[in-house]
Write a protein that holds these residues in place. Sequence first.
Motif, short mmCIF file in Angstrom:
data_model
loop_
_atom_site.label_atom_id
_atom_site.label_comp_id
_atom_site.label_asym_id
_atom_site.label_seq_id
_atom_site.Cartn_x
_atom_site.Cartn_y
_atom_site.Cartn_z
N GLN A 141 2.30 -11.65 -1.81
CA GLN A 141 3.00 -11.54 -0.52
C GLN A 141 2.68 -10.20 0.14
O GLN A 141 2.49 -10.15 1.36
CB GLN A 141 4.50 -11.69 -0.72
N VAL A 142 2.62 -9.14 -0.62
CA VAL A 142 2.26 -7.82 -0.07
C VAL A 142 0.85 -7.88 0.50
O VAL A 142 0.59 -7.41 1.62
CB VAL A 142 2.40 -6.71 -1.14
N GLU A 143 -0.08 -8.43 -0.26
CA GLU A 143 -1.48 -8.49 0.16
C GLU A 143 -1.68 -9.31 1.43
O GLU A 143 -2.59 -9.04 2.22
CB GLU A 143 -2.34 -9.04 -0.98
N GLU A 144 -0.84 -10.32 1.65
CA GLU A 144 -0.97 -11.18 2.83
C GLU A 144 -0.47 -10.52 4.11
O GLU A 144 -0.71 -11.04 5.20
CB GLU A 144 -0.23 -12.50 2.60
N CYS A 145 0.19 -9.39 4.00
CA CYS A 145 0.77 -8.71 5.17
C CYS A 145 -0.22 -7.74 5.79
O CYS A 145 -1.04 -7.13 5.10
CB CYS A 145 2.02 -7.93 4.76
N ASP A 146 -0.10 -7.59 7.10
CA ASP A 146 -0.88 -6.57 7.80
C ASP A 146 -0.25 -5.20 7.64
O ASP A 146 -0.94 -4.18 7.66
CB ASP A 146 -0.97 -6.92 9.29
N ALA A 147 1.07 -5.17 7.51
CA ALA A 147 1.81 -3.92 7.35
C ALA A 147 3.15 -4.24 6.68
O ALA A 147 3.52 -5.41 6.53
CB ALA A 147 2.05 -3.24 8.69
N LEU A 148 3.85 -3.18 6.29
CA LEU A 148 5.12 -3.34 5.58
C LEU A 148 6.21 -2.52 6.24
O LEU A 148 5.95 -1.44 6.78
CB LEU A 148 4.96 -2.89 4.13
N LEU A 149 7.42 -3.05 6.20
CA LEU A 149 8.60 -2.32 6.66
C LEU A 149 9.53 -2.19 5.46
O LEU A 149 10.02 -3.20 4.94
CB LEU A 149 9.30 -3.05 7.80
N PHE A 150 9.72 -0.96 5.01
CA PHE A 150 10.63 -0.68 3.90
C PHE A 150 11.98 -0.31 4.49
O PHE A 150 12.07 0.58 5.34
CB PHE A 150 10.09 0.48 3.05
N VAL A 151 13.02 -0.99 4.05
CA VAL A 151 14.38 -0.75 4.54
C VAL A 151 15.19 -0.33 3.32
O VAL A 151 15.51 -1.16 2.47
CB VAL A 151 14.96 -1.99 5.23
N THR A 152 15.48 0.96 3.24
CA THR A 152 16.04 1.48 2.00
C THR A 152 17.41 2.13 2.17
O THR A 152 17.62 2.89 3.09
CB THR A 152 15.08 2.50 1.34
N GLY A 173 -5.84 -0.80 -11.47
CA GLY A 173 -6.98 -1.27 -10.69
C GLY A 173 -6.66 -2.41 -9.75
O GLY A 173 -7.55 -2.93 -9.09
N SER A 174 -5.38 -2.80 -9.65
CA SER A 174 -5.02 -3.90 -8.74
C SER A 174 -3.84 -3.51 -7.85
O SER A 174 -2.83 -4.19 -7.82
CB SER A 174 -4.69 -5.17 -9.53
N ASN A 175 -3.99 -2.41 -7.15
CA ASN A 175 -2.94 -1.91 -6.27
C ASN A 175 -2.85 -2.75 -5.01
O ASN A 175 -3.69 -2.64 -4.11
CB ASN A 175 -3.23 -0.44 -5.92
N SER A 176 -1.84 -3.58 -4.91
CA SER A 176 -1.66 -4.45 -3.74
C SER A 176 -1.27 -3.68 -2.48
O SER A 176 -1.37 -4.22 -1.38
CB SER A 176 -0.60 -5.52 -4.05
N PHE A 177 -0.83 -2.44 -2.63
CA PHE A 177 -0.42 -1.62 -1.49
C PHE A 177 -1.58 -0.83 -0.88
O PHE A 177 -1.46 -0.30 0.22
CB PHE A 177 0.67 -0.64 -1.91
N ALA A 178 -2.68 -0.71 -1.59
CA ALA A 178 -3.78 0.16 -1.17
C ALA A 178 -4.25 -0.14 0.25
O ALA A 178 -4.57 -1.28 0.58
CB ALA A 178 -4.95 0.04 -2.14
N GLY A 179 -4.27 0.90 1.07
CA GLY A 179 -4.77 0.77 2.43
C GLY A 179 -3.80 0.17 3.43
O GLY A 179 -4.14 0.01 4.60
N LYS A 180 -2.61 -0.17 2.99
CA LYS A 180 -1.62 -0.77 3.91
C LYS A 180 -1.02 0.31 4.80
O LYS A 180 -1.00 1.50 4.47
CB LYS A 180 -0.48 -1.44 3.13
N ARG A 181 -0.49 -0.11 5.91
CA ARG A 181 0.33 0.74 6.76
C ARG A 181 1.77 0.30 6.58
O ARG A 181 2.04 -0.86 6.30
CB ARG A 181 -0.07 0.62 8.22
N GLY A 182 2.68 1.24 6.76
CA GLY A 182 4.08 0.91 6.60
C GLY A 182 4.97 1.79 7.44
O GLY A 182 4.53 2.77 8.05
#
Length: 180
Positions: free
Chosen positions: A65-76, A99-108
């Motif tokens: 699900q993380v990988e399918e996103c263009d960006a992420l919104l963290f609500v903490t 070696g499998s960082n699903s967050f790599a290169g994402k914007r948030g």
Amino acid sequence: MTIPRIGIIVGSLRQGSFNRQLANAVAKLAGDRFAFGFIDIGDLPLYDQDDDADFPAAGLRFKQQVEECDALLFVTPEYNRSIPGVLKNAIDIGTRPGGSNSFAGKRGAIIGTSPGAHGTVSSQQHLRNVLAAVDVAVLPQPEIAVQFREGQIDADGEVADERLHKRLLLFLDRFEAWLG
């Protein structure tokens, strides 16, 4: 133009979570400029490196699900001046196995609310540090650390507080421009 897919990760599991209320209100306020989807973290097991060889199904679902996103919104929220353990656990799972960082290169982007006088200032700073370590570029401004007050968001998910409404619109404008 393609509408950006934004994954919302709420760092609270509580049924009546103030942060889930805020996330829903922001998604509603954004209208159709983003395609929001919630990424659940409630079913993730505690990260255990022993499970890397046979990674848990919930962890694989989260990573996809993380990988399918263009960006992420963290609500903490803010727990003891930091991020909740469930949120840190989710981030750890998203970067494993090695070696499998699903967050790599994402914007948030980060927003949050808490009843404390400073809202979620400390937790957001800690989250920025963690996200930098996992290669997520975070929108620098505006910071939306809301001191939760009853009635700011009504039962229909509308932002009833005029000042908060304006801040959230500014946030959405800046997030959209930054992603553009």
